[in-house]
Design an enzyme around this catalytic site. Structure first.
Site, PDB file in Angstrom:
ATOM      1  N   PHE A 166       0.858  -1.177   0.000  1.00  0.00           N
ATOM      2  CA  PHE A 166       0.000   0.000   0.000  1.00  0.00           C
ATOM      3  C   PHE A 166       0.895   1.227   0.000  1.00  0.00           C
ATOM      4  O   PHE A 166       1.597   1.501   0.970  1.00  0.00           O
ATOM      5  CB  PHE A 166      -0.937   0.053   1.204  1.00  0.00           C
ATOM      6  CG  PHE A 166      -1.825   1.263   1.176  1.00  0.00           C
ATOM      7  CD1 PHE A 166      -2.991   1.252   0.424  1.00  0.00           C
ATOM      8  CD2 PHE A 166      -1.490   2.420   1.847  1.00  0.00           C
ATOM      9  CE1 PHE A 166      -3.808   2.383   0.361  1.00  0.00           C
ATOM     10  CE2 PHE A 166      -2.294   3.550   1.791  1.00  0.00           C
ATOM     11  CZ  PHE A 166      -3.453   3.530   1.038  1.00  0.00           C
ATOM     12  N   ASP A 200       9.520   2.904   1.578  1.00  0.00           N
ATOM     13  CA  ASP A 200       8.352   3.713   1.918  1.00  0.00           C
ATOM     14  C   ASP A 200       8.175   3.667   3.435  1.00  0.00           C
ATOM     15  O   ASP A 200       7.678   2.690   3.999  1.00  0.00           O
ATOM     16  CB  ASP A 200       7.115   3.163   1.208  1.00  0.00           C
ATOM     17  CG  ASP A 200       5.861   3.978   1.491  1.00  0.00           C
ATOM     18  OD1 ASP A 200       5.869   4.775   2.452  1.00  0.00           O
ATOM     19  OD2 ASP A 200       4.866   3.804   0.764  1.00  0.00           O
ATOM     20  N   LYS A 248       3.017  11.658   6.820  1.00  0.00           N
ATOM     21  CA  LYS A 248       2.204  11.487   8.022  1.00  0.00           C
ATOM     22  C   LYS A 248       2.793  12.204   9.226  1.00  0.00           C
ATOM     23  O   LYS A 248       2.551  13.382   9.433  1.00  0.00           O
ATOM     24  CB  LYS A 248       1.956  10.000   8.273  1.00  0.00           C
ATOM     25  CG  LYS A 248       1.166   9.336   7.132  1.00  0.00           C
ATOM     26  CD  LYS A 248       0.632   8.003   7.497  1.00  0.00           C
ATOM     27  CE  LYS A 248      -0.056   7.304   6.326  1.00  0.00           C
ATOM     28  NZ  LYS A 248      -1.227   8.026   5.812  1.00  0.00           N
TER      29      LYS A 248
END
Length: 413
Positions: free
Chosen positions: A152, A237, A266
């Site tokens: 993801f 990531d 984030k």
């Protein structure tokens, strides 16, 4: 009222009214729990009817430092009084120092600032391809990036092109070519998939959306070796796993691996503003030329001010240590539930993927029951839930959350 909001009325009239407005005014691209948050403090949030909840998600790690963190709010307020946006058409006095500090924190050379995690991943893809053509010498339009099953990395059309989640892909084609998928955690399969067109291997050190899937400790070092052998970039990531969540500044540090590029997001915005970045080696990020890539808001002064305070806080090491110290007790609490409604679990720092016995319900149903008891968690595929509280959470609060999980499982047994 949609199915996701059907039980809202039982939570109070203010909650029901707020959910009704969302239901008619917003596109239904989310199916949230029927909880309407009005305020937050530390590891806790309060809804519009005054009910308090322990936040066991922290906005997918975006709120690693807690709701209402005073240092971050002070940094944002101070910058709000000065200047918030200039665009990269000009230089602002906050971005350079932020980039320098972030590079130092992550042990890298250069920073490419963006806003969202998906933007960071898209940027890393573009940089990897440009590096492949301009440095490695891959023929034009032949660059391949290898990704992992269960990944993801975001929801843009290019990123969902290499997702194997039908919910992310179905009805959104045609898809972008240039990607090759191999099983996550299988370095031998990666080696078999390599050829002269491969410019990068893009992986999550720990797969968050997949259910906090932690690969064998030997996996990332083996991926690094394969990338070096075939002259390809390793792109990590770290948008969910980075910046303290796993007990280290970066999850790759758990196994001693240094990627060529790292995507961050984030938590980099402190839960206040969207801030993301690609950080990495000068020889790689240096392939970009003026005008080839950019963002109106990327690197804005407000984002840089907040990001600078995030970097300063992480530089002190207390948040990483809190996650590291919190891992054994969290693991022990979940061990006690194995065989009592929990099938298995995976823990890294203050981050857990918890597989529930499917006979007891789906992950969404378990999350609903826990919310009714004042603890917020997020489901993922099937009967798996994720627990990722703000890193300011105490051991007692973690125990409370897992006790509530146990209550829910017993009630469903």
């Amino acid at each position: 009222m949609s199915a996701s909001h059907a039980t809202a009325a039982s939570h109070g009239t203010a909650t029901a009214a707020a959910l009704a407005v969302e239901d008619r005014a917003l596109a239904h691209n989310y199916s949230p729990l029927p909880v309407v948050i009005a305020s937050g403090d530390g590891a806790w949030v309060t809804d519009v009817d005054g009910k308090r909840y322990l936040d066991g998600l922290a906005a997918y790690s975006a709120v690693n430092f807690g709701h209402g963190n005073a240092r971050l709010l002070d940094a944002a307020r101070a910058q709000l009084d000065r200047v918030t946006l200039t665009s990269r058409a000009f230089v602002n006095d906050r971005l350079g120092p932020f980039a320098e500090a972030l590079a130092d924190l992550t042990g890298t050379d250069m920073v490419l600032p963006m806003n969202t995690g998906a933007e960071a991943v898209e940027s890393a893809i573009k940089v990897s391809r440009a590096w492949g053509y301009r440095v490695k010498g891959v023929p034009a339009d032949r660059a391949t990036i290898i990704v992992a099953s269960g990944n993801f990395h975001g929801r843009t059309t290019t990123i969902v092109s290499f997702s194997d989640d039908p919910t992310a892909r179905d009805d959104f084609g045609p898809f972008t070519p240039g990607f090759r998928t191999v099983p996550y955690g299988d370095a031998a399969a990666l080696r078999e998939a390599m050829d002269e067109t491969v410019v990068a291997v893009l992986l999550e050190p720990i797969q968050g959306e997949g259910g906090v899937v932690i690969p064998p400790a030997s996996y990332l070092p083996a991926v690094r070796e394969v990338c070096d052998e075939f002259g390809a970039l390793l792109v990590a990531d770290e948008i969910q796993s980075g910046l303290g969540r796993t007990g280290h500044t970066l999850a790759v540090q758990r196994v001693g691996v240094t990627p060529d590029l790292i995507t961050l997001g984030k938590a980099l915005g402190g839960g206040i503003v969207p801030v993301s970045a690609v950080v990495g080696r000068r020889e790689v990020l240096g392939v970009l030329r003026p005008g080839e890539h950019g963002s109106t808001f990327g690197g804005n002064p407000l984002a840089a001010a907040v990001g600078s305070e995030v970097v300063a806080m992480l530089g002190e090491g207390a948040f990483q240590q809190r996650a590291l110290d919190g891992e054994p007790p969290l693991r022990g609490l979940l061990d006690d539930l194995v065989g009592h409604g929990v099938v298995s679990h995976r823990v890294a720092g203050l981050w857990a993927g918890i597989d529930i016995d499917p006979a007891l319900g789906t992950g969404k149903e378990i999350a609903h029951d826990m919310a009714d008891r004042g603890v917020l968690v997020k489901d993922t595929h099937g009967s798996t839930i994720r627990f990722a509280p703000p890193l300011v959470v105490t051991d007692d609060e973690v125990r409370h959350a897992i006790d509530v999980l146990g209550e829910v499982l017993r009630a469903r047994s």
